[in-house]
Structures are given as structure tokens and as C-alpha cells.
Design a protein around this motif. Structure first.
Motif, PDB file in Angstrom:
ATOM      1  N   PRO A 135       0.836  -1.206   0.000  1.00 30.17           N
ATOM      2  CA  PRO A 135       0.000   0.000   0.000  1.00 30.17           C
ATOM      3  C   PRO A 135       0.871   1.258   0.000  1.00 30.17           C
ATOM      4  CG  PRO A 135      -0.471  -1.368   1.932  1.00 30.17           C
ATOM      5  CD  PRO A 135       0.620  -2.026   1.177  1.00 30.17           C
ATOM      6  N   PRO A 136       0.481   2.251  -0.760  1.00 25.16           N
ATOM      7  CA  PRO A 136       1.325   3.449  -0.899  1.00 25.16           C
ATOM      8  C   PRO A 136       1.304   4.345   0.336  1.00 25.16           C
ATOM      9  CG  PRO A 136      -0.740   3.764  -2.053  1.00 25.16           C
ATOM     10  CD  PRO A 136      -0.738   2.342  -1.549  1.00 25.16           C
ATOM     11  N   LYS A 137       2.271   5.250   0.348  1.00 19.39           N
ATOM     12  CA  LYS A 137       2.334   6.281   1.385  1.00 19.39           C
ATOM     13  C   LYS A 137       1.633   7.529   0.870  1.00 19.39           C
ATOM     14  CE  LYS A 137       6.683   5.091   3.600  1.00 19.39           C
ATOM     15  NZ  LYS A 137       7.966   5.599   4.055  1.00 19.39           N
ATOM     16  N   SER A 138       1.265   8.399   1.806  1.00 21.04           N
ATOM     17  CA  SER A 138       0.695   9.687   1.438  1.00 21.04           C
ATOM     18  C   SER A 138       0.992  10.685   2.546  1.00 21.04           C
ATOM     19  CB  SER A 138      -0.817   9.584   1.238  1.00 21.04           C
ATOM     20  OG  SER A 138      -1.359  10.869   1.014  1.00 21.04           O
ATOM     21  N   VAL A 139       1.607  11.767   2.184  1.00 25.17           N
ATOM     22  CA  VAL A 139       1.904  12.810   3.157  1.00 25.17           C
ATOM     23  C   VAL A 139       0.628  13.566   3.512  1.00 25.17           C
ATOM     24  CG1 VAL A 139       3.216  14.932   3.544  1.00 25.17           C
ATOM     25  CG2 VAL A 139       4.256  13.032   2.298  1.00 25.17           C
ATOM     26  N   ILE A 140      -0.228  13.770   2.537  1.00 26.01           N
ATOM     27  CA  ILE A 140      -1.438  14.574   2.741  1.00 26.01           C
ATOM     28  C   ILE A 140      -2.543  13.783   3.442  1.00 26.01           C
ATOM     29  CG2 ILE A 140      -3.271  15.829   1.532  1.00 26.01           C
ATOM     30  CD1 ILE A 140      -1.150  16.367  -0.670  1.00 26.01           C
ATOM     31  N   SER A 141      -2.791  12.550   3.000  1.00 23.07           N
ATOM     32  CA  SER A 141      -3.942  11.775   3.487  1.00 23.07           C
ATOM     33  C   SER A 141      -3.602  10.771   4.572  1.00 23.07           C
ATOM     34  CB  SER A 141      -4.568  11.005   2.320  1.00 23.07           C
ATOM     35  OG  SER A 141      -4.928  11.857   1.291  1.00 23.07           O
ATOM     36  N   ARG A 142      -2.417  10.776   5.100  1.00 27.01           N
ATOM     37  CA  ARG A 142      -1.949   9.672   5.927  1.00 27.01           C
ATOM     38  C   ARG A 142      -2.764   9.381   7.184  1.00 27.01           C
ATOM     39  NH1 ARG A 142       3.560  11.219   8.957  1.00 27.01           N
ATOM     40  NH2 ARG A 142       2.857  13.142   9.930  1.00 27.01           N
ATOM     41  N   PHE A 143      -3.542  10.346   7.694  1.00 27.86           N
ATOM     42  CA  PHE A 143      -4.360  10.094   8.884  1.00 27.86           C
ATOM     43  C   PHE A 143      -5.861  10.157   8.590  1.00 27.86           C
ATOM     44  CE2 PHE A 143      -0.407  11.926  10.831  1.00 27.86           C
ATOM     45  CZ  PHE A 143       0.065  10.703  11.302  1.00 27.86           C
ATOM     46  N   ARG A 144      -6.217  10.272   7.328  1.00 25.26           N
ATOM     47  CA  ARG A 144      -7.636  10.316   6.970  1.00 25.26           C
ATOM     48  C   ARG A 144      -8.221   8.910   7.000  1.00 25.26           C
ATOM     49  NH1 ARG A 144      -7.276  14.637   2.033  1.00 25.26           N
ATOM     50  NH2 ARG A 144      -6.751  16.422   3.352  1.00 25.26           N
ATOM     51  N   PRO A 145      -9.423   8.749   7.569  1.00 23.28           N
ATOM     52  CA  PRO A 145     -10.026   7.420   7.715  1.00 23.28           C
ATOM     53  C   PRO A 145     -10.144   6.642   6.398  1.00 23.28           C
ATOM     54  CG  PRO A 145     -11.234   8.996   9.034  1.00 23.28           C
ATOM     55  CD  PRO A 145     -10.233   9.784   8.225  1.00 23.28           C
ATOM     56  N   ARG A 146     -10.525   7.308   5.323  1.00 24.19           N
ATOM     57  CA  ARG A 146     -10.679   6.612   4.037  1.00 24.19           C
ATOM     58  C   ARG A 146      -9.346   6.049   3.552  1.00 24.19           C
ATOM     59  NH1 ARG A 146     -13.519   9.655  -0.852  1.00 24.19           N
ATOM     60  NH2 ARG A 146     -12.442   8.535  -2.489  1.00 24.19           N
ATOM     61  N   PHE A 147      -8.297   6.841   3.665  1.00 18.63           N
ATOM     62  CA  PHE A 147      -6.959   6.394   3.274  1.00 18.63           C
ATOM     63  C   PHE A 147      -6.500   5.237   4.166  1.00 18.63           C
ATOM     64  CE2 PHE A 147      -2.357   6.568   3.961  1.00 18.63           C
ATOM     65  CZ  PHE A 147      -1.908   6.323   2.675  1.00 18.63           C
ATOM     66  N   LEU A 148      -6.746   5.352   5.463  1.00 20.32           N
ATOM     67  CA  LEU A 148      -6.326   4.315   6.400  1.00 20.32           C
ATOM     68  C   LEU A 148      -7.084   3.002   6.177  1.00 20.32           C
ATOM     69  CD1 LEU A 148      -5.856   6.472   9.626  1.00 20.32           C
ATOM     70  CD2 LEU A 148      -4.073   5.418   8.221  1.00 20.32           C
ATOM     71  N   GLU A 149      -8.340   3.079   5.782  1.00 19.30           N
ATOM     72  CA  GLU A 149      -9.103   1.863   5.482  1.00 19.30           C
ATOM     73  C   GLU A 149      -8.538   1.155   4.253  1.00 19.30           C
ATOM     74  OE1 GLU A 149     -11.445   0.108   7.128  1.00 19.30           O
ATOM     75  OE2 GLU A 149     -11.077   1.526   8.751  1.00 19.30           O
ATOM     76  N   LYS A 150      -8.167   1.910   3.224  1.00 14.79           N
ATOM     77  CA  LYS A 150      -7.559   1.301   2.034  1.00 14.79           C
ATOM     78  C   LYS A 150      -6.195   0.700   2.373  1.00 14.79           C
ATOM     79  CE  LYS A 150      -8.324   2.507  -2.171  1.00 14.79           C
ATOM     80  NZ  LYS A 150      -9.290   1.609  -2.712  1.00 14.79           N
ATOM     81  N   ARG A 151      -5.443   1.400   3.207  1.00 20.24           N
ATOM     82  CA  ARG A 151      -4.142   0.886   3.636  1.00 20.24           C
ATOM     83  C   ARG A 151      -4.328  -0.390   4.449  1.00 20.24           C
ATOM     84  NH1 ARG A 151       0.610   4.512   6.137  1.00 20.24           N
ATOM     85  NH2 ARG A 151       1.075   4.779   3.942  1.00 20.24           N
ATOM     86  N   LYS A 152      -5.333  -0.408   5.294  1.00 24.88           N
ATOM     87  CA  LYS A 152      -5.633  -1.593   6.115  1.00 24.88           C
ATOM     88  C   LYS A 152      -5.905  -2.800   5.208  1.00 24.88           C
ATOM     89  CE  LYS A 152      -9.487  -3.070   8.889  1.00 24.88           C
ATOM     90  NZ  LYS A 152     -10.644  -2.645   9.661  1.00 24.88           N
ATOM     91  N   GLU A 153      -6.687  -2.618   4.147  1.00 19.62           N
ATOM     92  CA  GLU A 153      -6.970  -3.691   3.195  1.00 19.62           C
ATOM     93  C   GLU A 153      -5.679  -4.180   2.531  1.00 19.62           C
ATOM     94  OE1 GLU A 153      -9.826  -2.379   0.297  1.00 19.62           O
ATOM     95  OE2 GLU A 153     -11.258  -1.820   1.838  1.00 19.62           O
TER      96      GLU A 153
END
Length: 180
Positions: A135-153
Motif C-alpha cells: 500500500p502506498p504512502k501519502s503525506v497529505i492523506s496519511r491520517f484520513r479514515p478513508r486512506f487508512l481503510e484502504k491501507r488496512k486492506e
């Protein structure tokens, strides 16, 4: 200026006379000589059968290496740093279901997953291409719930692929990740 004819000749390579259209070179049919193909036996011209192995039998070396049913990442916790956004990180709460014991709970940061992947690629260079995308990194979205859910998957998929692979399952690299 070159003129392009809409008519096609059936003898012209790269054309389909039935559809009256041009066929890109990578779609064209390539004839192969059976003697140059390793998957064909030379005596009858038929494909050599694929040999399948059953590793589910008791006593199989591959079965003995596997010790995990699967992994889930239950949730995550954002640990705040000293200033807003500085020093903050995410901890992933994972449950590893074992074959002969109860569930095992572990907590890992994204960087620890990255380290595991890098160590596996170094230890098993032949398996680097078959390892799933990370899963990719993101400086901007790194703590946003939607981004974290995709990272979790993505992390769940990665960890399942690693733990359910007999080549990786018994490796010291994986044991260090789980038990350190």
C-alpha cells in the motif's frame, strides 16, 4: 502526404480480411514450431501434462511449515506526536489465526511492514516479483479514515500472502517480525 487505403488485402500481414481492419502486431497470431517449445513432448506433439503435488497430506514438509489460517487487521490507532501532525503515527492491531493454537495479537507500525517486505525481498530474491504490491504512502492523506481503510486492506492482503506462503512461513525474517 501519404494516403491510407481503407481496403485490405488478405495477403497483407497485419490485416484481417473478414473485418477489413488492421491488426496491431502484438495481436497477430504467431506460429510456433513444436520442437522449440519446452511444454510439448517431441513424440506426439501434445502438451506435457502438468505434475501437481498434494501438500495437504499429514507429514508433508510444506504442510508442516504452514502454521497460520489467516490474518486480519482489526483496527488502528493514531498515536499523536508532540505538535499537530509532527511525530504522529499509526499502530495496526492485527490478529493472526493459528492452526493449532488460539489467535495471536500483534501491533505493528507501517514502517515495520515495510521492513518485513524489504527483508523478505533480500532473503528471497527469486520471490520478489511474486510478492504483492505494498500500500502506498501519502503525506497529505496519511491520517484520513478513508486512506487508512484502504491501507488496512492492502496490509491485510500483504500479510496473508506472506504468512500463507510455505516459503516465507518458516523463515527467521517472518518470526522476527511477529515475535520481536
Amino acid at each position: 502526404m501519404a494516403l491510407v487505403s481503407s481496403e485490405t488485402d488478405s495477403s497483407t500481414p497485419g490485416t484481417d480480411p473478414e473485418r477489413n481492419s488492421f491488426i496491431p502486431p502484438y495481436w497477430q497470431r504467431h506460429e510456433r514450431n513444436a520442437s522449440r517449445l519446452s511444454s510439448y513432448s517431441s513424440d506426439n506433439g501434445r502438451p506435457t501434462p502438468i505434475a501437481l503435488e498434494d501438500h495437504t497430506e499429514e507429514g508433508s514438509d510444506q504442510l508442516n511449515v504452514l502454521w497460520c489460517k489467516g490474518v486480519t487487521i482489526d483496527d488502528y490507532v493514531v498515536v499523536s506526536g508532540t505538535a499537530k501532525g509532527l511525530g504522529a503515527y499509526v499502530v495496526w492491531n492485527c490478529t493472526v489465526e493459528t492452526l493449532d493454537g488460539g489467535p495471536m495479537k500483534i501491533r505493528k507500525r507501517y514502517s515495520e511492514f515495510e521492513d518485513l517486505r524489504q527483508k523478505l525481498v533480500t532473503t528471497f530474491p527469486q520471490a520478489g516479483g511474486s510478492m504483492p504490491q505494498f500500500p502506498p504512502k501519502s503525506v497529505i492523506s496519511r491520517f484520513r479514515p478513508r486512506f487508512l481503510e484502504k491501507r488496512k486492506e492492502g496490509l491485510t492482503y500483504f500479510l496473508n500472502c506472506v504468512l500463507l506462503n510455505p516459503e516465507f512461513a518458516g523463515s527467521p525474517v517472518l518470526k522476527e517480525f511477529l515475535f520481536a
